[in-house]
Design an enzyme around this catalytic site. Structure first.
Site, short mmCIF file in Angstrom:
data_model
loop_
_atom_site.label_atom_id
_atom_site.label_comp_id
_atom_site.label_asym_id
_atom_site.label_seq_id
_atom_site.Cartn_x
_atom_site.Cartn_y
_atom_site.Cartn_z
CG HIS A 90 -76.48 -19.17 -65.68
ND1 HIS A 90 -77.80 -19.54 -65.57
CD2 HIS A 90 -76.07 -18.86 -64.42
CE1 HIS A 90 -78.18 -19.45 -64.30
NE2 HIS A 90 -77.14 -19.04 -63.58
NE ARG A 185 -77.36 -18.66 -60.67
CZ ARG A 185 -76.55 -19.53 -60.08
NH1 ARG A 185 -76.53 -19.61 -58.76
NH2 ARG A 185 -75.77 -20.32 -60.79
#
Length: 241
Positions: A90, A185
């Site tokens: 990320h 996620r």
């Protein structure tokens, strides 16, 4: 070399986050200067509920860039190197991770996957492997030190350490990055460990800034259908036809 459990702590957040997001959104649609109303926003003279209502209304239109002005910083321990390798993908974020170059891992902690923990034979095999790796690390470190590497012995001895090795990390993400993080996620298809961490983070943020995070989570819940396709769907939502 004990098994380590997940722990998350919110270290810091942008001050007056709700008002800052409101001000940023308002500036996009106002001819006036939001700096003139800032004190009223922070003091609550312009009611927080009205600020939240305005933010929610604009967010429904898909306009998200102003929420990037607000960030949260977490400290996490009891996660594996397997998790942190996923986490750092990320990219709009800042990371500070425990270094295996400088931290002695002679008695490293580890993360035990639940699928292995529930099968006695698998758990024994796993724990014996951790012990063997720990011994190899200590032996390599000693040999390297004896051959003149000194404190740099950690740097090469660490090459035998497993992905299960416990790590600690501090990271900062802005609200927009966090929404994207949770979409990916919190999904049932995400790897179990990072999914567990994501849901714990989301629980904290729903308390901290509900106008942004109350509806955050897996992408399917926002869309009302599964975007993963027939091959990858978990079955919670129908795949869009």
């Amino acid at each position: 070399m004990p098994e380590k459990k997940l722990e998350i702590k919110l270290l810091s957040k942008t001050d007056s986050g709700l008002s800052l997001i409101y001000a940023a959104f308002r500036q996009c649609y106002s001819a006036g200067f939001v700096g003139d109303i800032w004190d009223d926003l922070v003091s609550g003279k312009i009611e927080k509920e009205k600020q939240a209502e305005f933010i929610a209304k604009i967010l429904e239109s898909g306009h998200e860039s102003p929420i990037e002005h607000v960030s949260f910083t977490f400290a996490v321990q009891g996660v594996s190197r397997a998790l942190t390798h996923q986490l750092v993908r990320h990219r709009i974020a800042s990371y500070s991770q425990q270094s295996q170059r400088y931290v002695d891992e002679s008695d490293f902690d580890y993360i035990l996957p639940p699928s292995i923990a529930k099968i006695p034979e698998a758990k024994v095999e796993f724990e014996q492997c951790m012990q063997t790796i720990g011994k190899a690390y200590r032996n390599l470190k000693r040999i390297l030190q004896d051959n003149g590497l000194g404190k740099k012995a950690n740097e090469d001895a660490r090459f035998v350490l497993p992905q299960a090795c416990e790590s600690k990390v501090v990271f900062t993400m802005n609200c927009r990055s966090l929404l994207h993080f949770f979409e990916l996620r919190c999904c049932e298809r995400a790897q179990w460990e990072i999914r567990k961490m994501a849901w714990k983070m989301l629980k904290i943020l729903r308390q901290e800034l509900p106008v942004i995070f109350a509806v955050a989570g897996p992408k399917c819940e926002r869309l009302g259908y599964c975007p993963e396709g027939e091959k990858f769907t978990c079955g919670k939502f129908k795949v869009r036809g």
